[in-house]
Design a protein around this motif. Sequence first.
Motif, PDB file in Angstrom:
ATOM      1  N   LYS A   6       0.848  -1.195   0.000  1.00 13.61           N
ATOM      2  CA  LYS A   6       0.000   0.000   0.000  1.00 13.61           C
ATOM      3  C   LYS A   6       0.882   1.243   0.000  1.00 13.61           C
ATOM      4  O   LYS A   6       1.642   1.473   0.932  1.00 13.61           O
ATOM      5  N   PHE A   7       0.768   2.057  -1.031  1.00 14.21           N
ATOM      6  CA  PHE A   7       1.552   3.284  -1.106  1.00 14.21           C
ATOM      7  C   PHE A   7       1.184   4.268  -0.003  1.00 14.21           C
ATOM      8  O   PHE A   7       2.031   4.994   0.497  1.00 14.21           O
ATOM      9  N   ILE A   8      -0.099   4.299   0.391  1.00  9.97           N
ATOM     10  CA  ILE A   8      -0.552   5.307   1.355  1.00  9.97           C
ATOM     11  C   ILE A   8       0.009   5.084   2.751  1.00  9.97           C
ATOM     12  O   ILE A   8      -0.049   5.955   3.575  1.00  9.97           O
ATOM     13  N   HIS A   9       0.546   3.943   3.017  1.00  2.79           N
ATOM     14  CA  HIS A   9       1.131   3.662   4.334  1.00  2.79           C
ATOM     15  C   HIS A   9       2.617   3.364   4.203  1.00  2.79           C
ATOM     16  O   HIS A   9       3.132   2.434   4.816  1.00  2.79           O
ATOM     17  N   GLY A  10       3.304   4.140   3.370  1.00  7.49           N
ATOM     18  CA  GLY A  10       4.748   3.969   3.221  1.00  7.49           C
ATOM     19  C   GLY A  10       5.124   2.596   2.693  1.00  7.49           C
ATOM     20  O   GLY A  10       6.101   2.011   3.140  1.00  7.49           O
ATOM     21  N   CYS A  11       4.350   2.088   1.764  1.00  6.98           N
ATOM     22  CA  CYS A  11       4.557   0.755   1.173  1.00  6.98           C
ATOM     23  C   CYS A  11       4.443  -0.360   2.215  1.00  6.98           C
ATOM     24  O   CYS A  11       5.112  -1.382   2.117  1.00  6.98           O
TER      25      CYS A  11
END
Length: 81
Positions: A6-11
């Motif tokens: 997930k990009f939104i959580h720092g990958c």
Amino acid sequence: MVVELKFIHGCSKVGHIEDVVVDPTYRGKRLGLKLVEALVEAARGDGCYKVILDCAEANVPFYEKAGLVRKEVQMVRYLDR
């Protein structure tokens, strides 16, 4: 279980549980619950920050027993082949 970055959580990672089914002969022996618990632990071991799944309304009580909570809504669009 499928693990997604997930990009939104720092990958960070999310575990997606798919198709938990116990043969009717063996239901009521807590095998499904043990399977979900094992998947949650596998996700934790892989560094996932959460585990998600989609289920039928009738299966919500089972997953609540497994410690999951209802969140948001699933949407789908089937594609012609």
